[in-house]
Motif scaffolding. Structure first.
Motif, PDB file in Angstrom:
ATOM      1  N   GLN B  29      16.286  28.782  49.257  1.00 29.16           N
ATOM      2  CA  GLN B  29      14.865  28.513  49.486  1.00 29.16           C
ATOM      3  C   GLN B  29      14.037  28.894  48.245  1.00 29.16           C
ATOM      4  OE1 GLN B  29      14.218  26.931  52.195  1.00 29.16           O
ATOM      5  NE2 GLN B  29      12.028  26.726  51.774  1.00 29.16           N
ATOM      6  N   ALA B  30      14.344  30.074  47.682  1.00 33.55           N
ATOM      7  CA  ALA B  30      13.602  30.509  46.482  1.00 33.55           C
ATOM      8  C   ALA B  30      13.872  29.555  45.319  1.00 33.55           C
ATOM      9  CB  ALA B  30      14.020  31.931  46.108  1.00 33.55           C
ATOM     10  N   ASP B  31      15.142  29.148  45.148  1.00 36.32           N
ATOM     11  CA  ASP B  31      15.483  28.235  44.044  1.00 36.32           C
ATOM     12  C   ASP B  31      14.848  26.863  44.227  1.00 36.32           C
ATOM     13  OD1 ASP B  31      16.937  29.940  42.400  1.00 36.32           O
ATOM     14  OD2 ASP B  31      18.782  29.643  43.546  1.00 36.32           O
ATOM     15  N   LYS B  32      14.665  26.466  45.487  1.00 33.69           N
ATOM     16  CA  LYS B  32      14.048  25.169  45.758  1.00 33.69           C
ATOM     17  C   LYS B  32      12.636  25.093  45.179  1.00 33.69           C
ATOM     18  CE  LYS B  32      16.054  23.000  49.828  1.00 33.69           C
ATOM     19  NZ  LYS B  32      15.914  22.858  51.280  1.00 33.69           N
ATOM     20  N   TRP B  33      11.987  26.220  45.080  1.00 28.51           N
ATOM     21  CA  TRP B  33      10.643  26.254  44.479  1.00 28.51           C
ATOM     22  C   TRP B  33      10.716  26.551  42.990  1.00 28.51           C
ATOM     23  CZ3 TRP B  33       6.200  24.940  46.995  1.00 28.51           C
ATOM     24  CH2 TRP B  33       6.287  24.811  48.388  1.00 28.51           C
ATOM     25  N   MET B  34      11.587  27.488  42.620  1.00 23.89           N
ATOM     26  CA  MET B  34      11.613  27.906  41.214  1.00 23.89           C
ATOM     27  C   MET B  34      12.150  26.808  40.289  1.00 23.89           C
ATOM     28  SD  MET B  34      12.570  31.940  40.906  1.00 23.89           S
ATOM     29  CE  MET B  34      13.876  32.067  42.106  1.00 23.89           C
ATOM     30  N   LEU B  35      13.199  26.110  40.731  1.00 29.09           N
ATOM     31  CA  LEU B  35      13.827  25.130  39.833  1.00 29.09           C
ATOM     32  C   LEU B  35      12.894  23.957  39.516  1.00 29.09           C
ATOM     33  CD1 LEU B  35      16.360  24.614  38.191  1.00 29.09           C
ATOM     34  CD2 LEU B  35      17.317  23.391  40.130  1.00 29.09           C
ATOM     35  N   PRO B  36      12.329  23.277  40.540  1.00 28.03           N
ATOM     36  CA  PRO B  36      11.387  22.196  40.189  1.00 28.03           C
ATOM     37  C   PRO B  36      10.188  22.710  39.394  1.00 28.03           C
ATOM     38  CG  PRO B  36      11.921  22.139  42.530  1.00 28.03           C
ATOM     39  CD  PRO B  36      12.483  23.416  41.991  1.00 28.03           C
ATOM     40  N   PRO B  48       0.944  22.819  34.397  1.00 26.22           N
ATOM     41  CA  PRO B  48       0.004  23.432  35.352  1.00 26.22           C
ATOM     42  C   PRO B  48       0.386  23.192  36.809  1.00 26.22           C
ATOM     43  CG  PRO B  48      -1.189  22.357  33.578  1.00 26.22           C
ATOM     44  CD  PRO B  48       0.258  21.978  33.417  1.00 26.22           C
ATOM     45  N   ILE B  49       1.143  22.105  37.100  1.00 25.06           N
ATOM     46  CA  ILE B  49       1.603  21.873  38.491  1.00 25.06           C
ATOM     47  C   ILE B  49       2.829  22.743  38.767  1.00 25.06           C
ATOM     48  CG2 ILE B  49       2.433  20.140  40.153  1.00 25.06           C
ATOM     49  CD1 ILE B  49       1.086  18.006  38.352  1.00 25.06           C
ATOM     50  N   GLY B  50       3.720  22.827  37.791  1.00 25.99           N
ATOM     51  CA  GLY B  50       4.955  23.592  37.975  1.00 25.99           C
ATOM     52  C   GLY B  50       4.721  25.093  38.095  1.00 25.99           C
ATOM     53  N   PHE B  51       3.686  25.575  37.428  1.00 24.76           N
ATOM     54  CA  PHE B  51       3.403  27.016  37.395  1.00 24.76           C
ATOM     55  C   PHE B  51       3.290  27.626  38.800  1.00 24.76           C
ATOM     56  CE2 PHE B  51       0.159  30.459  36.350  1.00 24.76           C
ATOM     57  CZ  PHE B  51       1.091  31.325  35.818  1.00 24.76           C
ATOM     58  N   PRO B  52       2.407  27.089  39.695  1.00 25.82           N
ATOM     59  CA  PRO B  52       2.320  27.695  41.034  1.00 25.82           C
ATOM     60  C   PRO B  52       3.601  27.535  41.853  1.00 25.82           C
ATOM     61  CG  PRO B  52       0.879  25.773  40.884  1.00 25.82           C
ATOM     62  CD  PRO B  52       1.387  26.037  39.512  1.00 25.82           C
ATOM     63  N   LEU B  53       4.328  26.412  41.649  1.00 24.70           N
ATOM     64  CA  LEU B  53       5.583  26.227  42.392  1.00 24.70           C
ATOM     65  C   LEU B  53       6.562  27.337  42.002  1.00 24.70           C
ATOM     66  CD1 LEU B  53       6.299  22.373  42.097  1.00 24.70           C
ATOM     67  CD2 LEU B  53       4.955  23.583  43.803  1.00 24.70           C
ATOM     68  N   LEU B  55       5.862  30.302  40.772  1.00 24.64           N
ATOM     69  CA  LEU B  55       5.423  31.605  41.278  1.00 24.64           C
ATOM     70  C   LEU B  55       5.737  31.762  42.759  1.00 24.64           C
ATOM     71  CD1 LEU B  55       2.000  32.298  39.516  1.00 24.64           C
ATOM     72  CD2 LEU B  55       4.279  33.120  38.931  1.00 24.64           C
ATOM     73  N   LYS B  56       5.624  30.658  43.500  1.00 25.17           N
ATOM     74  CA  LYS B  56       5.950  30.697  44.935  1.00 25.17           C
ATOM     75  C   LYS B  56       7.442  31.060  45.108  1.00 25.17           C
ATOM     76  CE  LYS B  56       6.107  28.858  49.321  1.00 25.17           C
ATOM     77  NZ  LYS B  56       5.442  29.252  50.506  1.00 25.17           N
ATOM     78  N   GLY B  57       8.295  30.449  44.284  1.00 23.88           N
ATOM     79  CA  GLY B  57       9.732  30.759  44.327  1.00 23.88           C
ATOM     80  C   GLY B  57      10.004  32.220  43.996  1.00 23.88           C
TER      81      GLY B  57
END
Lengths: 134, 234
Positions: B29-36, B48-53, B55-57
């Motif tokens: 689940q964490a990698d699903k956010w961090m990798l993209p 700028p779009i990838g940054f919050p994704l 951080l969520k991961g």
């Protein structure tokens, strides 16, 4: 097993725990920096070189005018797919030529391209007006 | 399996399986956010779009670790994603210069980067028949490194994040490549320093402050050679 070793992360032996601790700190700093650079370099560059006052095409043209010391250069966009390189055989760029060439273009400060662009447009408008009056 | 001698029975295998399954799910689940997020940041434009994704991961990873789940060691997560960022950012810049040198984004923002930090990407740009940088030696580095090292580094980092043995091994190989391109690149820039740093917005020191964070190989190699390799699986 010693008590201290139970707290070590998997893969880290006691011998290298100090090394791994410092490497982890270094990795954290580098990752944080690259995350910030990856996210904000292009927005920062765009702002420094004149966007949104200048469009990207205008910014491209202004950079070329500086690079090749030629006010008549314009950025062709979209560029034809199999055309020769846009600056092939250009003759206007200024350098001190030698085994270590030194470019002669000027340093571009914060939003200087906007100023350069506006001054040139004003100069051209004044020249046109003068021509009409004659 | 039950533990005798305790009141009642305690099924340790199902407890272990449950913990293992929860840990894997949490890591995934964490990698699903961090990798993209990381991949988007390596495109620079979508940063700028990838940054919050991303951080969520990171938040999910921390939450899982705090809950006592057996997630990847923090140092492996940092190292894997740092290599992805390093190789991805190098790839995007050099690929644009190599094969998309007449795109608008390259002629504005990459040449602007060149004007700000390294005029190898500004001086006589798009003048060679092959397009892109005109700095001596620079094009050769791109041709040598983009299709080989950086692709391998990205793949190795993903394998490493999956705690695969091949990921660990290929990360060692490509990090040693990293030492070579660091030394070669810096030597090339130094030899042609006049054209690369004259009238640049933030010359030499600016370049070092911006680029020092790409020293991934020098941090990775000591770890990769001293980690207990049993934590990686075939």
């Amino acid at each position: 097993m010693k008590e201290s070793s139970t707290a070590l992360p998997p893969g880290t032996t006691e011998t290298y725990s100090g090394l791994h601790k410092w490497l982890q700190r270094g990795l954290f700093v580098c990752l944080a920096a690259l995350v910030l650079e990856g996210s904000f370099t292009f927005p920062f560059l765009a702002a420094w070189y004149g966007w949104p006052t200048l469009s990207l095409v205008e910014m491209c043209s202004e950079l070329q005018k500086v690079r090749y010391s030629d006010d008549t250069r314009e950025c062709v966009f979209p560029y034809p797919l199999f055309a020769p390189a846009e600056a092939a055989a250009q003759k206007t760029a200024k350098d001190d030529w030698g085994v270590q060439p030194k470019p002669q273009y000027k340093r571009i400060g914060f939003r200087d391209l906007v100023k350069i662009h506006d001054e040139r447009v004003a100069r051209q408008a004044a020249a046109n007006q003068e021509r009409v009056q004659q | 399996m039950s533990i005798l001698g305790l009141q009642g029975t305690f099924d340790t295998s199902s407890a272990y399986d449950g913990h293992d399954q929860k840990s894997r799910q949490a890591q995934r689940q964490a990698d699903k956010w961090m990798l993209p997020g990381a991949v988007m940041m390596t495109t620079a434009i979508l940063g700028p779009i990838g940054f919050p994704l991303f951080l969520k991961g990171v938040a999910l990873q921390r939450k899982a670790a705090a809950a006592g789940l057996s997630v990847r060691p923090l140092i492996c997560t940092l190292l894997g994603y740092l290599v992805i960022m390093d190789s991805g950012l190098n790839s995007i810049g050099w690929s644009l210069d190599l094969i998309a040198h007449h795109s608008l984004i390259n002629r504005t923002l990459v040449t602007a980067w060149g004007n700000m930090f390294d005029a190898g990407y500004f001086w006589h740009y798009n003048e060679l028949w092959i397009g892109g940088t005109g700095a001596p030696g620079e094009k050769s580095w791109e041709i040598a490194l983009v299709p080989t090292v950086f692709c391998m580094r990205l793949a190795a980092a993903i394998g490493f994040l999956q705690m695969k043995r091949w990921g660990h091994q290929w990360l060692i190989v490509t990090c040693w490549f990293g030492v070579i391109y660091w030394v070669g690149y810096v030597a090339n820039m130094t030899v042609f320093a006049d054209l690369r740093y004259n009238h640049v917005v933030f010359p030499v020191l600016g370049w070092w402050i911006y680029d020092i964070f790409y020293i991934t190989p020098f941090l990775a190699i000591p770890y990769l050679h001293t980690v207990n390799r049993e934590i990686f699986t075939d």
